[in-house]
Design a protein around this motif. Structure first.
Motif, PDB file in Angstrom:
ATOM      1  N   ASP A 586      40.024  37.345  39.136  1.00 52.74           N
ATOM      2  CA  ASP A 586      38.812  38.281  39.375  1.00 52.74           C
ATOM      3  C   ASP A 586      39.126  38.972  40.480  1.00 52.74           C
ATOM      4  N   ASP A 587      38.256  40.159  40.214  1.00 53.13           N
ATOM      5  CA  ASP A 587      38.388  41.423  41.532  1.00 53.13           C
ATOM      6  C   ASP A 587      37.019  40.270  42.650  1.00 53.13           C
ATOM      7  N   PRO A 588      37.744  40.179  42.997  1.00 51.09           N
ATOM      8  CA  PRO A 588      36.078  38.916  44.429  1.00 51.09           C
ATOM      9  C   PRO A 588      35.679  40.782  45.312  1.00 51.09           C
ATOM     10  N   LEU A 589      35.622  41.788  44.935  1.00 50.90           N
ATOM     11  CA  LEU A 589      34.568  42.608  45.485  1.00 50.90           C
ATOM     12  C   LEU A 589      33.446  42.706  45.454  1.00 50.90           C
ATOM     13  N   LEU A 590      32.042  42.525  45.936  1.00 59.63           N
ATOM     14  CA  LEU A 590      31.183  43.042  45.678  1.00 59.63           C
ATOM     15  C   LEU A 590      30.238  44.190  46.071  1.00 59.63           C
ATOM     16  N   GLU A 591      29.612  44.364  45.626  1.00 61.94           N
ATOM     17  CA  GLU A 591      28.495  45.709  45.421  1.00 61.94           C
ATOM     18  C   GLU A 591      26.927  45.132  45.535  1.00 61.94           C
ATOM     19  N   ILE A 592      26.164  45.815  46.741  1.00 56.41           N
ATOM     20  CA  ILE A 592      24.242  45.605  46.816  1.00 56.41           C
ATOM     21  C   ILE A 592      24.090  46.999  46.268  1.00 56.41           C
ATOM     22  N   VAL A 593      23.005  46.577  45.006  1.00 55.30           N
ATOM     23  CA  VAL A 593      22.368  47.728  44.201  1.00 55.30           C
ATOM     24  C   VAL A 593      20.867  47.730  43.903  1.00 55.30           C
ATOM     25  N   THR A 594      20.207  48.262  43.931  1.00 56.50           N
ATOM     26  CA  THR A 594      19.070  48.394  43.678  1.00 56.50           C
ATOM     27  C   THR A 594      19.182  46.429  42.854  1.00 56.50           C
ATOM     28  N   TYR A 595      17.284  46.988  42.699  1.00 59.21           N
ATOM     29  CA  TYR A 595      16.802  45.723  41.344  1.00 59.21           C
ATOM     30  C   TYR A 595      16.918  47.440  40.670  1.00 59.21           C
ATOM     31  N   GLU A 596      16.021  48.017  40.487  1.00 58.47           N
ATOM     32  CA  GLU A 596      16.454  49.731  39.766  1.00 58.47           C
ATOM     33  C   GLU A 596      17.104  49.941  39.521  1.00 58.47           C
ATOM     34  N   LYS A 597      18.498  49.623  39.849  1.00 59.87           N
ATOM     35  CA  LYS A 597      19.772  50.082  39.644  1.00 59.87           C
ATOM     36  C   LYS A 597      20.035  49.142  38.638  1.00 59.87           C
ATOM     37  N   ALA A 598      20.066  47.943  38.776  1.00 59.01           N
ATOM     38  CA  ALA A 598      20.379  46.883  38.050  1.00 59.01           C
ATOM     39  C   ALA A 598      19.762  46.423  36.687  1.00 59.01           C
ATOM     40  N   GLY A 599      18.651  47.150  36.622  1.00 52.29           N
ATOM     41  CA  GLY A 599      18.098  47.122  35.325  1.00 52.29           C
ATOM     42  C   GLY A 599      16.725  46.370  35.422  1.00 52.29           C
ATOM     43  N   LYS A 600      16.210  45.435  36.919  1.00 46.07           N
ATOM     44  CA  LYS A 600      14.844  45.079  36.292  1.00 46.07           C
ATOM     45  C   LYS A 600      14.110  46.035  37.344  1.00 46.07           C
TER      46      LYS A 600
END
Length: 619
Positions: A586-600
């Motif tokens: 699996d590509d280990p690259l990580l990203e940071i997103v807001t709760y809102e963008k993640a549907g939370k």
């Protein structure tokens, strides 16, 4: 008491003697078209015995050695009457005058054709002077004041931009060698915009933006307005500006397509060199260097690591604290651009994700400590090596390592103690306000314990994450701000990250070589290509029986694969042709997103922490 008084009187006489006998430099540029300057150093009241002079091998703001002596030649010595006297070259950058009188003059030619924060650039448009790469100096004269006189300014249509004190008649001065070596100087037909900033105590100080570029004055004025906004945001972290020497701070910015990009902090100035056609149209991109370098006005230039003080011009100072000095500054550079409104929160999240990826997904981040990586700067900070190194597997830049550490500490202070990293930086400045009281790693731990009133927390933080190579639970701390750390490319097969330029694996630097893909440097520990036994010198010629000519062909061969799939690789090296199997991951690259963008849906406390963290602090 009498002895102390006599000693004080003797010291005063000695200091007065120094003041009356400064080291005097004079610059001329008769062959500027061919990148040469002629420099004279005049010494008076020279003590008896051999006189030893030299060029530096290191420069303030740089942490590796640089051989400035290679660009100095035609070195000659004269007595007070102008008669030539003997001078011997005893090392590559060291000279001695065995016999002399009280007055000695040294002359030499300086070549410079590399415009950045470390070296010298001389041409018909400017003289870009980093002083350690420019000035020869004499042993035993380092405490004497220095005067520098520039000839031919009017003939070249040049003005002087520098933190040195103007004395009139094209002459500038500094109190001693340490200060002058920390004073880059630009002679050019630059444009300028200046403004005043008032500290809470009413003290006014001037900040000068000088830019050598093709832009019109209106562009410089508009860029200055942006910079003023950024300066306000940086000032808000600490509550006030430092007391700049002579009441002035100067940005020296050189913008031209062929210069070498760089930013170099100094006590009352910063030297910024940007390879762009012009400022206009590139304002936001170019402002990022200013954000980082100006923060150094506090962090490094005042909050000073003991390992960098005093600065040694004969070899590199090894420092244990660059994770804080440079790394925390790196973190704040991105954060303050967002707080000032030049970046969006999403821009900052991408920057923060880059820090997290670096520390979690590289051997230098996972296997070595913040101090280990800081110490390696003597080789890494623009240091030059012709032989291959294994940096991929044992070094992570202290900029990113420290930036990731700052991110984790800021979030922990906010969520556990109702404090901030701003509070910690202010406390460090109060405890270590200037070079007269530099700090150690232990001092930083002491200030964290005093700030949080929790010595156990501070000790655990430093033992695990500064002295040790433990890794923060970034997902948990980011969650406190209603942010999600997640895979950026889920279910994408990965053999090893491919760099965007030049057809090179970032693990090893691979390039197309006609009959295969050459791996040009060490592959990175833990990656699929490393586990498969591939390394520098191997040439990948086929994947699953299909010929591979370049990076594009390799990418094409694995693009439809899934994590866990294996590909059969044929490769050759000096021992012949071989086969191996790469198990894709699996590509280990990580990203940071807001709760809102993640549907939370973030809670009120998460939103409050996030907004307080990222909002402007300028009243």
């Amino acid at each position: 008491m009498k002895k102390l008084l006599l000693a004080a009187c003797a010291s005063a006489v000695w200091a007065s003697s120094f003041a009356q006998n400064p080291v005097v430099y004079e610059f001329s540029f008769p062959n500027i078209k061919h990148h040469e300057a002629e420099i004279t150093m005049k010494l008076s009241a020279v003590p008896a015995g051999p006189l030893k002079v030299r060029m530096s091998r290191s420069s303030p703001g740089r942490y590796a050695t640089h051989e400035f002596g290679k660009n100095v030649y035609n070195v000659k010595a004269f007595d007070g009457k102008g008669t030539p006297i003997k001078i011997d070259k005893v090392e590559g950058d060291v000279y001695t005058v065995p016999a002399h009188g009280a007055d000695v003059k040294i002359t030499y030619t300086l070549f410079g054709n590399w415009t950045d924060g470390t070296y010298v650039g001389l041409d018909e448009s400017h003289a870009h002077l980093n002083m350690p790469g420019t000035l020869m100096w004499a042993y035993g004269f380092d405490k004497r004041p220095i005067r520098i006189h520039f000839n031919e300014l009017k003939a070249n249509n040049w003005r002087v931009a520098t933190q040195l004190k103007p004395e009139g008649n094209n002459t500038y001065s500094g109190p001693d060698l340490q200060y002058v070596m920390d004073s880059p100087t630009e002679l050019a037909d630059y444009k300028e915009n200046s403004w005043e900033v008032t500290n809470p105590d009413g003290r006014k100080q001037a900040i000068h933006l000088t830019i050598h570029s093709v832009d019109g004055q209106n562009v410089i004025d508009n860029f200055s307005k942006m910079l003023q906004r950024l300066v306000q945001e940086e000032m808000a972290v600490f509550g006030k500006l430092p007391n700049y020497d002579y009441g002035n701070y100067t940005f020296l910015d050189d913008v031209y397509p062929t210069v070498s990009g760089d930013g170099m902090e100094h006590r009352n100035s910063t030297c910024i060199v940007q390879p762009a056609a012009k400022i206009e149209g590139n304002e936001k991109r170019l402002l990022g260097t200013f954000a980082h370098e100006y923060f150094h006005s506090w962090n490094v230039e005042r909050i000073r690591p003991k390992t960098l003080e005093p600065f040694n011009f004969e070899h590199a100072n090894m420092s244990n604290e660059l994770w804080l000095a440079e790394g925390f500054t790196q973190y704040y550079g991105g954060l303050l651009l967002e707080r000032a409104g030049f970046d969006t929160p999403e821009d900052f999240y991408r920057s923060a994700a880059g820090l997290v990826n670096s520390i979690l997904n590289t051997p230098g981040g996972t296997k070595y400590s913040a101090i280990d990586n800081s110490r390696y700067a003597v080789f890494a900070d623009a240091g030059v090596a012709v032989d291959a190194t294994n940096k991929n597997n044992m070094f992570l830049s202290y900029y990113t390592y420290g930036g990731a550490t700052a991110l984790a500490l800021d979030l922990q202070l906010r969520s556990r103690f109702n404090l901030t990293l701003d509070d910690f930086m202010r406390r460090m400045w109060v405890a270590h306000p200037d070079v007269s009281k530099p700090y150690t790693v232990a001092d930083a731990q002491t200030e964290l314990a005093a700030l949080t009133k929790d010595a156990k927390f501070a000790n655990g933080f430093f033992q695990e994450f500064i002295y040790g190579s433990g890794k923060h639970d970034y997902a948990a701390w980011l969650d406190k701000a209603g942010l999600v750390l997640r895979p950026a490319r889920p279910n994408v097969a990965w053999a090893g990250r491919i760099a965007a330029q030049g057809g090179r694996f970032s693990e090893g630097g691979s390039r197309g070589a006609g009959k295969g893909l050459v791996i040009a440097a060490s592959t990175t520990f833990g990656t699929p290509v490393y586990k498969a036994g591939l390394d520098a010198g191997d040439v990948i010629t086929a994947v699953d029986g299909n010929s591979i000519a370049d990076e594009a062909a390799f990418n094409s061969a694995i693009k439809d694969k899934k994590p866990g799939d294996r590909v059969e690789v044929t490769y050759s090296n000096r021992t012949g042709e071989h086969k191996t199997s790469i198990r894709l991951e699996d590509d280990p690259l990580l990203e940071i997103v807001t709760y809102e963008k993640a549907g939370k849906m973030p809670s009120a406390s998460q939103l409050a922490l996030r907004n307080n963290w990222l909002s402007t602090k300028v009243n």
